[in-house]
Every structure is written in C-alpha cells, then in structure tokens.
Design an enzyme around this catalytic site. Structure first.
Site, PDB file in Angstrom:
ATOM      1  N   SER A  10       0.845  -1.191   0.000  1.00  0.00           N
ATOM      2  CA  SER A  10       0.000   0.000   0.000  1.00  0.00           C
ATOM      3  C   SER A  10       0.881   1.242   0.000  1.00  0.00           C
ATOM      4  CB  SER A  10      -0.892   0.039   1.242  1.00  0.00           C
ATOM      5  OG  SER A  10      -1.435   1.345   1.371  1.00  0.00           O
ATOM      6  N   HIS A  35      -1.144  -1.211  -4.370  1.00  0.00           N
ATOM      7  CA  HIS A  35      -2.415  -0.935  -3.696  1.00  0.00           C
ATOM      8  C   HIS A  35      -2.520   0.560  -3.394  1.00  0.00           C
ATOM      9  CE1 HIS A  35      -5.895  -2.155  -1.191  1.00  0.00           C
ATOM     10  NE2 HIS A  35      -5.487  -1.225  -0.332  1.00  0.00           N
ATOM     11  N   ASP A  37      -4.773   3.509  -1.728  1.00  0.00           N
ATOM     12  CA  ASP A  37      -5.836   3.770  -0.753  1.00  0.00           C
ATOM     13  C   ASP A  37      -6.383   5.175  -0.928  1.00  0.00           C
ATOM     14  OD1 ASP A  37      -6.036   1.378   0.878  1.00  0.00           O
ATOM     15  OD2 ASP A  37      -3.964   1.799   1.464  1.00  0.00           O
ATOM     16  N   MET A  39      -9.026   7.941   0.187  1.00  0.00           N
ATOM     17  CA  MET A  39      -9.827   8.280   1.377  1.00  0.00           C
ATOM     18  C   MET A  39     -10.402   9.681   1.236  1.00  0.00           C
ATOM     19  SD  MET A  39      -7.257   6.946   4.318  1.00  0.00           S
ATOM     20  CE  MET A  39      -6.636   5.258   4.330  1.00  0.00           C
ATOM     21  N   HIS A  68      -8.394   0.950  -3.902  1.00  0.00           N
ATOM     22  CA  HIS A  68      -9.308   0.711  -2.787  1.00  0.00           C
ATOM     23  C   HIS A  68      -9.988   2.030  -2.440  1.00  0.00           C
ATOM     24  CE1 HIS A  68      -9.521  -0.497   1.796  1.00  0.00           C
ATOM     25  NE2 HIS A  68     -10.719  -0.364   1.252  1.00  0.00           N
ATOM     26  N   MET A  70     -12.165   4.212  -0.357  1.00  0.00           N
ATOM     27  CA  MET A  70     -12.824   4.424   0.944  1.00  0.00           C
ATOM     28  C   MET A  70     -13.521   5.770   0.865  1.00  0.00           C
ATOM     29  SD  MET A  70      -9.701   2.893   3.187  1.00  0.00           S
ATOM     30  CE  MET A  70      -8.559   3.101   1.815  1.00  0.00           C
ATOM     31  N   MET A 139     -11.325  -6.148   5.390  1.00  0.00           N
ATOM     32  CA  MET A 139     -10.517  -5.209   6.186  1.00  0.00           C
ATOM     33  C   MET A 139     -10.174  -5.861   7.514  1.00  0.00           C
ATOM     34  SD  MET A 139      -9.967  -2.545   4.385  1.00  0.00           S
ATOM     35  CE  MET A 139      -8.999  -1.792   5.697  1.00  0.00           C
ATOM     36  N   ASP A 175      -6.427  -6.653   4.254  1.00  0.00           N
ATOM     37  CA  ASP A 175      -5.822  -5.315   4.268  1.00  0.00           C
ATOM     38  C   ASP A 175      -5.911  -4.741   5.678  1.00  0.00           C
ATOM     39  OD1 ASP A 175      -4.963  -2.762   3.710  1.00  0.00           O
ATOM     40  OD2 ASP A 175      -6.664  -2.234   2.441  1.00  0.00           O
TER      41      ASP A 175
HETATM   42  C1  DX5 Z   1      -6.313   1.238   5.749  1.00  0.00           C
HETATM   43  C2  DX5 Z   1      -5.824   0.987   4.338  1.00  0.00           C
HETATM   44  C3  DX5 Z   1      -4.708   0.016   4.272  1.00  0.00           C
HETATM   45  C4  DX5 Z   1      -3.491   0.460   5.013  1.00  0.00           C
HETATM   46  C5  DX5 Z   1      -2.571  -0.693   5.231  1.00  0.00           C
HETATM   47  O1  DX5 Z   1      -7.413   2.060   5.736  1.00  0.00           O
HETATM   48  O2  DX5 Z   1      -6.872   0.496   3.528  1.00  0.00           O
HETATM   49  O3  DX5 Z   1      -4.385  -0.324   2.931  1.00  0.00           O
HETATM   50  O4  DX5 Z   1      -2.804   1.481   4.334  1.00  0.00           O
HETATM   51  O5  DX5 Z   1      -1.507  -0.233   5.994  1.00  0.00           O
HETATM   52  P1  DX5 Z   1      -0.850  -1.140   7.110  1.00  0.00           P
HETATM   53  O6  DX5 Z   1      -0.331  -2.357   6.426  1.00  0.00           O
HETATM   54  O7  DX5 Z   1       0.212  -0.272   7.670  1.00  0.00           O
HETATM   55  O8  DX5 Z   1      -1.929  -1.493   8.096  1.00  0.00           O
HETATM   56 ZN    ZN Z   2      -6.418  -0.490   1.450  1.00  0.00          ZN
END
Ligand code: DX5
Ligand code: ZN
Length: 229
Positions: A10, A35, A37, A39, A68, A70, A139, A175
């Site tokens: 990620s 990956h 993320d 947000m 991903h 969110m 998750m 994840d």
């Molecule tokens: C959390 C994300 C993950 C996160 C993983 O909301 O979706 O992808 O970045 O990071 P680690 O491996 O540090 O938990």
């Molecule tokens: Zn993620």
C-alpha cells in the site's frame, strides 16, 4: 480455486515527497500489485489522494493497480479512476445502498470489480453479488489509517468467505496490519492477496523493501500450502 499469493504494497505508507521513486522501488523489490488507498474524509476519518495522483504514477510501472475506494458515494467517481488506469476498483459494501449497481458499473468501465467489508460487516453483505465480482477485500483494521494492529476477529470471516466463493475466480484480499507474523494465519484461512503498508515501507529503500516483501511472501506461502492441502 487455488491461486498464487499476491503481495500488494500500500503506497499510503510511502514517502509522498518521493512517490515516483517509491513506486519504482517496490516494483523492483518484487511487489505483485500496487495498492492505492483513496480516502475522502467522510466515509473514513482521513483524506489521502485521488484519481489525478493515480494517473500521474500509472506510467511508472506495469504492475496491476489495485484501487481501494474508501469514499462515499463512490459511483460518481468510478469513471475517473478507471480512466486513471485502475485495473481493480474496490468499493465498500457500506458506502452506498446499491452495491450491485456499483459493481456492474465498474465492470462496464473495463476494470475488475472488488467489494470490501469493514470489520463489523458480516460476509452476508456480498452474498448476492458474488457472481459479479473479481475480488473481496476483508478489512483487518478499521479503514482510515495505516499502521494499525491486525484484528484477529476477521480470521473466521476470511474462512467463511473462502467457502462462499467456492470455485469462482475471485481473489480474497486482506488489508490492515498485515505483517510476516500474521501472513500465514490469513492465508491458512483462505486469503490469497495480501496488502501491506507499514510492513513493506519500513527501512530505507529498495533493499529493505525487497526483504520485507520476501518475508511476508515466505510466511504467506506456508499458510497457503496448508490451506490447499
Ligand atoms: C487502511 C488501508 C490500508 C493500510 C494498510 O485504511 O486500507 O491499505 O494502508 O496499511 P498497514 O499495512 O500499515 O496497516
Ligand atoms: Zn487499502
């Protein structure tokens, strides 16, 4: 269906000031997927980056971009992420009332469709979209931040989703808080795709990233071969 384990670093844990170099480093270090993320500060209590950043880094590697989302709502932004080069687009089951419509829209855009479940969401949320999706993302932390601790409560859910998936060609991704210490437990339960942020980007560059990825992959392989036996 037995599939090889995929390791998906990620980039949330990357040094954003040197994001291009960090992508090149994990590419060279053996990452299978990248990956991303996304947000929105609304669905989750943090803001990261959007489609413009993904478009900018897309040419830096040929690896699969695993996006991903969110964000809520997700539907108005799916086309932007597909056009930015997302190979897999994952939406949260909790992010809107029309999950079936969202996954159909992702596939119509030419991307693979994933559905993610927060820790408190039961696996029944995906029961009626299983024939329309390419990936389920469990998750193993509450989404929003990297560096949190893995929630062991999700192991049973991973196992039950593995049974629900049967022989469909669906990847089962985990994840949150994934490390070399728990990778075998999640693959033994049936996960075949492991996201890791802080456990990959620790250390100082390609050499460390390579050994971090290799350690997670070796542990994952132990659990995976047990799961297949
Ligand atoms: C959390 C994300 C993950 C996160 C993983 O909301 O979706 O992808 O970045 O990071 P680690 O491996 O540090 O938990
Ligand atoms: Zn993620």
């Amino acid at each position: 269906m037995a599939q090889d384990v995929v390791i998906a670093p990620s980039i949330l844990a990357a040094d954003f000031a040197r994001l291009g170099e960090e992508i090149a480093a994990i590419d060279a270090a053996g990452a299978d997927w990248i990956h991303c993320d996304v947000m929105d500060g609304h669905f989750v209590p943090n803001i990261s980056f959007g489609a413009d950043v993904i478009r900018a880094i897309r040419p830096l590697t040929r690896k699969t971009f695993d996006v991903h989302l969110m964000i809520a709502p997700a539907d108005p932004y799916l086309e932007a992420f597909a056009k930015a080069g997302a190979d897999v687009i994952t939406v949260h089951a909790e992010a809107g009332p029309h999950l079936d419509r969202s996954v159909q829209a992702i596939r119509a855009l030419g991307s693979k469709a994933g559905v993610s479940l927060c820790p408190a969401t039961p696996e029944s949320a995906i029961e009626y979209v299983l024939d329309r999706i390419d990936l389920v993302l469990v998750m193993t932390v509450n989404p929003g931040f990297g560096g949190q601790s893995f929630l062991p409560s999700q192991i049973g859910k991973i196992r039950r989703i593995r049974d629900m998936v049967g022989d469909r060609p669906i990847r089962l991704e985990v994840d949150g808080g994934i490390t070399a210490d728990n990778a075998a437990a999640v693959t033994a339960a049936g996960a075949d795709t492991l996201v890791a942020g802080s456990a990959v980007f620790r250390g100082s560059g390609p050499h460390d990233y390579r050994s971090n990825i290799a350690a997670i992959r070796a542990a994952a392989a132990c659990g995976h071969s047990g799961a297949r036996a």
